[in-house]
Design a protein around this motif. Structure first.
Motif: not given
Length: 699
Positions: A260-284
Motif C-alpha cells: 500500500s503506497f501513500k503520498n502525503q501530498y496529492s498536488q503541488l501548486t506554484f506561482d507563475n514567474a512569467f507574464n500570463p499569456t494566452f489565457g494562462a493563470q497566475t498560479q499552476g
C-alpha cells in the motif's frame, strides 16, 4: 594378540566387513570381539560439532569527521553532517535449551546503516526485527526563487516582478534560495517464522518504508516553464505471508504479498514567474504520485522423481489506484471523479531438470505472464499547451502478454570438459502499440575447459533475431510519428554476442582473471531510429600473496558502447545521422600488510579511479560535435587496525573522494534559457575527506 583401536582402525574394520562379507571372522578376531578396555571413548567427541553456549561476537563504535563542500560526497561516505557516528555489532547468544538470539549492526547511525535482530529456537520458530536506512544525494547547490520548499505550495516573493522572459526578471537573482535535492529512505520490518511438525511451516513479514526529501520537477504555462522542488513524503506498507508443506520428495507453498503506497501530498501548486499569456493563470497546479495498492497470491511446488526435478508456480495479482483527480485550473467537465484504475496480472512458471545419464543433463522452462489493464476508457478534453494538443483524447489501456520458453542441454565430454547448448524463445503481444506482436529466437552454446592444472576457461556465443507482425503507426500512441520511424524495442533486430573468461593460477600465491564480451545489435530494417549498437567490454584482475603477511590486488575494466541512429527533419527519408560514443573505465588497486608490531598492527590502502565520458556527433551536411560529457572520481581509503588487547581493537580510516563532472544540463544559469527559470549551475567539482576512528570489543 592385543592391539589399540582408534577411529581409523574401526573404520577400516567396518569397511572390510562390508566389502568382504564372505570372509569368516573366526577365532575371536571379529569386530564384536575387539578388546576395547583401553579405548578412551570420551576422546572421540567431535569438538567442531559441539555448539558453544553463552554470548559470543563483537561490538564496536566509531566517530568521524567529514570535510566536504558538496553534499554529493555523502553517497560515498554515508555521512552528511560534519561529525558522524556509527555502531557495529555481531553478537550471538545460544542457551543450552536451544534458544538463540543474534544482533547484527553495520554502520548504524550513518546514512547506509543496517540492523538485523533475530530470536528464536532452531528448527521451531524465529522472530526477526530489521531496520535499514538508504540515502541518495544529488546536489545542495540548486538555486530557486520559490519559497516554501518542502511543502505542497510554492510561492514567489511579495516583490516579484513577472516578465516575458527569465532574463527580464529583475528580482530573480536577489530572490534565489539554496535547495538540497536528496532522498532518504528509512525501512523497518517485523517478521515471524514457525516450523510446525516436519510437514509444514509458516511465516509472515511486515515492512514499512518512509521516503522523504526533494526531487527535481518542472511546471509549465504554455511554452514557459519553471524548475520546481517537488516534495517527497511517501509511505509504503508491505506484508508477505505464506505456508509451506514439505515431504520426502516434494515441496509446495502458498504465498501472499501486498503493498500500500501513500503520498502525503496529492498536488503541488506554484506561482507563475512569467507574464500570463494566452489565457494562462497566475498560479499552476500539478498532480503528484497517487496512492495505490498491489496484491499478489501465488502457489508454487516442486517434485523430485528419480533423476528429474519438476517445479512450477502460478500467480494472480491486482493493482488499483482510485485517488481523486486534481482539477485546479481545469475548466472542463470531468468524465469521472477519479481514474478508478485497475490492472490484473497473472502468470505461470514451469521448470524441468533431468539427468539423462552420468554425462547428459536436460533442462527446460516455460514462463507466461499477462498484464490486463481493465481501467475504464474515458473521453478527456486536453488543455492546449503546444501545437499538437487541445484535442479530445482517450486514456490508453495498455495490455501485454509475454511467453518465454527455454530448452538446454549440458554434456560432459570428458573430465574437466563440458559443452552446453540451448534455444530461447520469447513472444510479446501488445495492445495499442505500433507493433502488436514481436517474436525473438536465440541459439547459444557454451564450452568450458578446466582439465588443465591451474587453468579454468569458458567461451559462450549466441545469435538471435527479432521480428513480428506488420509495423504500423498507432493513432493511439504515435499519430504524429514519421511512418518510417521504428522504435528500438519493437523493431526487427539481429543480435550477435560472444563472451569468454579465463582464470589462471600459475602459482599458489597468484591468481589472474580475464574476461571479455562483445555484442552487436543490427536493426536491419530501420530507416529512421536506432540502426546499430555495438557493446565491447573487458576486464582483468589479479591478486598476489607476496608472503603470509602481505597481499596486493589490482583490477581494470573498460566498456565501450557505440550507437548509430538516423533521423529526418522534413518528415520524410533520413537526412541526418548521429553517433553516440560512451566509454567507462574503472581501475583500482589494494595492498595490505598484516602482523606488524608483534602481530598487533594491520595496515592497508585501497584506491579506485573511474572515468565515464560520452560524445555525440550529428551529421547533416556538416558534422557537429555536441561536446564531451564526463564524470571522473578518485576514491582512496587508507586504514590501520591495532589489536590493543586480546579483546579490544582500534581502527583508523582516512577516506578521500575527488569528483568532477561537466554535464551541460546541470550547468545552466537560472536565466540561461529565455523561457525557463532554472536551478542554476549544479555541475560538481570537489574534494572531500572523512576521518573515522572506531573501536571494537570481542565478547
Amino acid at each position: 594378540m592385543k592391539f589399540k583401536l582408534n577411529l581409523v582402525t574401526l573404520a577400516l574394520l567396518a569397511n572390510a566387513g562390508v566389502i568382504l562379507p564372505n570372509i569368516a571372522m573366526a577365532e575371536g578376531y571379529g569386530l564384536q570381539n575387539a578388546n576395547t578396555e583401553k579405548v578412551k571413548f570420551d576422546k572421540w567427541a567431535c569438538k567442531r560439532c559441539e555448539v558453544e553456549t553463552g554470548v559470543s561476537g563483537s561490538v564496536g563504535v566509531g566517530v568521524g569527521y567529514n570535510d566536504s563542500n558538496d553534499i554529493r560526497s555523502a553517497n560515498a561516505f554515508a555521512a552528511e553532517d560534519e561529525f558522524a557516528g556509527k555502531l557495529d555489532a555481531d553478537v550471538k547468544y545460544v542457551s543450552e535449551s536451544g534458544y538463540q538470539a543474534s544482533i547484527e549492526a553495520d554502520n548504524l547511525g550513518m546514512e547506509n546503516g543496517r540492523l538485523d535482530v533475530n530470536a528464536g529456537k532452531a528448527g521451531q520458530y524465529n522472530l526477526n526485527l530489521n531496520y535499514r536506512q538508504i540515502a541518495t544525494y544529488k546536489t545542495d547547490q540548486a538555486m530557486s526563487p520559490y519559497q516554501g520548499a518542502g511543502s505542497d505550495h510554492l510561492t514567489l516573493p511579495d516583490n516579484w516582478q513577472t516578465a516575458g522572459s527569465s532574463q527580464d526578471m529583475t528580482q530573480l537573482y536577489s530572490s534565489l534560495n539554496p535547495l538540497e535535492l536528496s532522498l532518504k529512505r528509512k525501512r523497518a520490518g517485523l517478521g515471524f517464522e514457525y516450523q510446525g511438525e516436519e510437514l509444514w511451516s509458516t511465516y509472515v513479514n511486515y515492512q514499512r518504508e518512509d521516503k522523504t526529501g526533494l526531487k527535481q520537477a518542472s511546471g509549465s504555462f504554455f511554452n514557459q516553464s519553471m524548475m520546481l522542488a517537488e516534495p517527497v513524503d511517501y509511505t509504503t506498507d508491505t506484508i508477505e505471508a505464506g505456508i509451506k508443506l514439505r515431504g520426502d520428495n516434494w515441496f509446495t507453498a502458498l504465498n501472499y504479498s501486498g503493498s500500500s503506497f501513500k503520498n502525503q501530498y496529492s498536488q503541488l501548486t506554484f506561482d507563475n514567474a512569467f507574464n500570463p499569456t494566452f489565457g494562462a493563470q497566475t498560479q499552476g497546479t500539478m498532480a503528484l504520485d497517487p496512492d495505490n495498492e498491489a496484491h499478489t497470491v501465488s502457489l508454487m511446488g516442486q517434485v523430485t522423481a528419480g533423476k528429474t526435478i519438476m517445479s512450477g508456480r502460478v500467480h494472480y495479482g491486482q493493482m488499483t489506484q482510485d485517488q481523486a483527480f486534481v482539477t485546479s485550473g481545469y475548466g472542463y467537465d470531468m468524465p469521472a471523479d477519479s481514474l478508478d484504475g485497475r490492472v490484473d496480472m497473472q502468470g505461470v512458471n514451469l521448470k524441468l531438470v533431468s539427468r539423462i545419464s552420468s554425462s547428459v543433463r536436460l533442462n527446460a522452462s516455460y514462463d507466461y505472464s499477462d498484464r490486463d489493464n481493465k481501467t475504464n476508457v474515458e473521453e478527456w478534453t486536453q488543455i492546449s499547451i503546444d501545437s499538437t494538443t487541445g484535442q479530445v483524447a482517450y486514456n490508453t489501456p495498455y495490455d501485454i502478454t509475454t511467453q518465454r520458453a527455454k530448452l538446454g542441454a549440458d554434456y560432459r565430454i570428458a573430465r574437466g570438459m563440458r559443452l552446453e547448448a540451448g534455444y530461447d524463445y520469447r513472444q510479446d503481444e501488445r495492445s495499442y502499440q505500433d507493433r502488436e506482436t514481436t517474436d525473438e529466437h536465440t541459439l547459444w552454446t557454451k564450452f568450458r575447459l578446466n582439465s588443465f592444472d591451474e587453468w579454468d576457461m569458458w567461451i559462450k556465443g549466441s545469435y538471435g533475431e527479432r521480428d513480428g507482425s506488420e509495423y504500423q503507426a498507432s493513432e493511439w500512441t504515435s499519430s504524429e510519428s514519421n511512418d518510417l520511424l521504428r522504435k528500438y524495442n519493437l523493431a526487427d533486430r539481429k543480435r550477435s554476442m560472444v563472451e569468454a573468461r579465463v582464470t589462471h593460477t600459475p602459482i599458489d600465491a597468484l591468481t589472474i582473471d580475464f574476461g571479455t564480451r562483445y555484442a552487436l545489435d543490427d536493426y536491419n530494417d530501420t530507416q529512421i531510429g536506432l540502426t546499430e549498437s555495438k557493446d565491447l567490454s573487458y576486464d582483468i584482475n589479479a591478486s598476489y600473496l607476496i608472503n603470509d603477511d602481505m597481499m596486493v590486488n589490482a583490477f581494470y575494466s573498460r566498456q565501450n558502447i557505440e550507437s548509430e541512429q538516423a533521423g529526418s527533419t522534413n518528415f520524410s527519408t533520413p537526412n541526418w545521422y548521429g553517433v553516440v560514443e560512451d566509454q567507462v573505465d574503472v581501475i583500482g588497486a589494494g595492498f595490505s600488510y598484516n602482523n606488524l608490531m608483534e602481530k598487533k598492527l594491520r595496515l592497508g590502502i585501497d584506491y579506485t579511479y573511474s572515468d565515464s565520458n560520452s560524445n555525440t556527433q550529428v551529421t547533416q551536411g556538416i558534422t557537429g560535435d555536441y561536446g564531451d560529457y564526463y564524470a571522473k572520481a578518485h576514491n582512496v581509503n587508507v586504514y590501520g587496525q591495532y589489536q590493543a588487547t586480546e579483546k579490544m581493537a582500534l581502527r583508523l580510516d582516512y577516506k578521500m573522494e575527488k569528483y568532477r563532472d561537466n554535464d551541460a544540463g546541470n550547468d545552466i544559469a537560472p536565466d540561461g534559457i529565455w523561457n525557463v527559470v532554472g536551478f542554476g549551475s549544479n555541475s560538481q567539482d570537489y574534494t572531500a575527506h572523512l576521518i573515522m576512528l572506531s573501536m571494537s570489543y570481542k565478547l
